[in-house]
Design a protein around this motif. Structure first.
Motif, short mmCIF file in Angstrom:
data_model
loop_
_atom_site.label_atom_id
_atom_site.label_comp_id
_atom_site.label_asym_id
_atom_site.label_seq_id
_atom_site.Cartn_x
_atom_site.Cartn_y
_atom_site.Cartn_z
N GLY A 159 15.80 -8.45 -8.96
CA GLY A 159 16.13 -9.72 -9.59
C GLY A 159 14.94 -10.48 -10.11
N THR A 160 13.77 -10.27 -9.53
CA THR A 160 12.57 -11.02 -9.92
C THR A 160 11.51 -10.14 -10.56
N ALA A 161 11.68 -8.83 -10.54
CA ALA A 161 10.68 -7.90 -11.09
C ALA A 161 10.70 -7.97 -12.61
N THR A 162 9.57 -7.64 -13.19
CA THR A 162 9.48 -7.52 -14.65
C THR A 162 9.74 -6.07 -15.05
N THR A 163 10.07 -5.87 -16.28
CA THR A 163 10.40 -4.53 -16.77
C THR A 163 9.24 -3.56 -16.52
N GLY A 164 9.57 -2.44 -15.91
CA GLY A 164 8.57 -1.41 -15.62
C GLY A 164 8.01 -1.46 -14.22
N GLN A 165 8.24 -2.55 -13.48
CA GLN A 165 7.72 -2.65 -12.11
C GLN A 165 8.58 -1.82 -11.15
N TYR A 166 7.91 -1.13 -10.21
CA TYR A 166 8.63 -0.34 -9.23
C TYR A 166 9.27 -1.25 -8.18
N CYS A 167 10.50 -0.91 -7.80
CA CYS A 167 11.26 -1.75 -6.86
C CYS A 167 11.74 -0.99 -5.63
N MET A 168 12.04 0.29 -5.77
CA MET A 168 12.56 1.09 -4.65
C MET A 168 11.96 2.48 -4.68
N ALA A 169 12.05 3.15 -3.53
CA ALA A 169 11.67 4.56 -3.44
C ALA A 169 12.68 5.26 -2.56
N TYR A 170 13.01 6.50 -2.92
CA TYR A 170 14.03 7.23 -2.18
C TYR A 170 13.54 8.66 -1.95
N GLY A 171 13.53 9.08 -0.69
CA GLY A 171 13.10 10.43 -0.37
C GLY A 171 12.84 10.59 1.11
N PRO A 172 12.59 11.81 1.58
CA PRO A 172 12.23 12.05 2.99
C PRO A 172 10.86 11.44 3.28
N LEU A 173 10.76 10.65 4.33
CA LEU A 173 9.50 9.96 4.63
C LEU A 173 8.40 10.93 5.05
N SER A 174 8.76 12.13 5.47
CA SER A 174 7.75 13.12 5.84
C SER A 174 6.99 13.62 4.62
N ASN A 175 7.43 13.27 3.42
CA ASN A 175 6.72 13.67 2.20
C ASN A 175 5.49 12.82 1.94
#
Length: 386
Positions: free
Chosen positions: A319-335
């Motif tokens: 909601g507050t990020a600007t275009t192109g800013q990373y907001c989430m990450a999804y994956g196994p944390l062991s990576n």
């Protein structure tokens, strides 16, 4: 015999005479008796008042026996006032009392022996990634497989088709993270609560707080971790990044099915996000007013429709990020590998500001980190609204 007794005796005699012929003025005698009763009551009141005044005078002039002395002496007002001032000054110096207004009434301030903690400021992400102890090392390279070759048709006598597996490596460099704090000897010695231990523990919390953020946003430059959102995380192909403009009913499915290879849907991944985006998932309703997502909270972690999540404030909210800013990450944390090149060393010293009575606390450790699997995480960034 007093006058009242005389009148009572006379009344008895009169009652005896009534049986005879002698005339007696009974009304006059009754009036004299009533007047006499009123006079006696006034005398008793004056005696009671006089006795009270005498008692008060004795209290004012009362003598106090001093231990060890044979004769009582009167209290010295100046000495008593000086004693009160000294006690009050000592109390104020130790910060154990407060004075109300300009009066002489001093109210004690009671100190609790415990210190209530603040809200959690360390994401559990640091405890979920893959740790690797490399004591005394300077750097570390972790090979990872990028993919397999593909077989092909081959004519008789022709060369076999090339099908070599593809490999790469992620480099983890040593970085130094420190934290420093001071407190006074008064804080250590005087308060009932153990402030000094909280300061010592705070050094460890401060280092962990920095590390758990850098796992996401470390830029990978000299003496910096390579975070998941960083271009230094070379194991992630930026072309796989997913753009989302807002959280809607399809957001979670879009993330899940966009991660991983073409042959599988991964089922052990974790979604890392900002608390505000978690709130957006929880508040989303369909046309009938029913919740779109089943969000279960458990402090820093929980699930969204059964998908595990971890809150980390280093993520920007959509909601507050600007275009192109990373907001989430999804994956196994062991990576993500967090290399520990040394233990966290926390020390206390009184030497630096010995003259001021200050106690210094410092902590330092050598760490490193990077994504160590091919496209180990799907990165979600803010997309322009359509």
């Amino acid at each position: 015999m007093n006058r009242k007794q005389q009148i009572e005796k006379r009344k008895a005699e009169i009652r005896a005479l009534l049986e005879g012929t002698e005339a007696v003025d009974l009304d006059a005698l009754e009036k004299e008796l009533r007047d006499l009763d009123i006079e006696l009551q006034q005398i008793e009141k004056r005696q009671t008042l006089a006795q009270g005044i005498a008692t008060a005078a004795n209290d004012v002039g009362e003598q106090r026996q001093i231990p060890g002395a044979e004769n009582p002496v009167k209290e010295d007002p100046q000495k008593e006032a000086r004693k009160v001032r000294e006690e009050r000054g000592k109390a104020l110096k130790e910060n154990r009392s407060v004075t109300v207004g300009s009066s002489n009434v001093v109210l004690p301030k009671h100190d609790s022996p415990t210190i209530n903690p603040t809200f959690n400021e360390v994401s559990s992400l640091i405890d979920r990634v893959k740790p690797m102890e490399l004591k005394g090392g300077e750097s570390f390279e972790q090979p990872y497989q990028e993919g397999y070759g593909t077989g092909d048709y081959t004519a008789e006598g022709a060369d076999y088709a090339d099908a070599e597996p593809m490999f790469n490596k992620a480099t983890i460099k040593k970085t130094k993270i420190t934290a420093y704090a001071e407190d006074s000897e008064e804080v250590q010695k005087l308060p009932a609560a153990d402030y000094d231990s909280v300061v010592m523990d705070g050094i460890t919390v401060a280092v962990r707080k920095k590390l758990t953020r850098e796992i996401l946003i470390g830029d990978g430059s000299t003496n910096h971790l390579a975070g998941i959102f960083s271009a230094a995380a070379t194991a992630i192909d930026a072309a796989t990044d997913l753009g989302i403009s807002a959280i809607d009913a399809t957001t979670l499915d879009e993330i899940i099915y966009s991660y991983g290879g073409d042959e599988d849907v991964e089922d052990v991944a974790v979604l890392i996000l900002n608390k505000k985006d978690l709130k957006a998932f929880a508040k989303l309703r369909d046309a009938d007013g029913k919740k779109v997502y089943d969000v279960k909270n458990n402090g820093n972690t929980g699930t969204i429709d059964g998908v595990p999540y971890i809150i980390n404030s280093a993520c920007k909210a959509l909601g507050t990020a600007t275009t192109g800013q990373y907001c989430m990450a999804y994956g196994p944390l062991s990576n993500y590998t967090l290399a520990i090149f040394s233990d966290l060393d926390v020390q206390r010293s009184t030497d630096y500001k010995f003259k001021q009575g200050m106690i210094a606390h410092r902590g330092s450790g050598f760490f490193g980190g990077n994504v160590t699997a091919k496209n180990g995480f799907l990165r979600v960034k803010k997309a322009a609204a359509v």
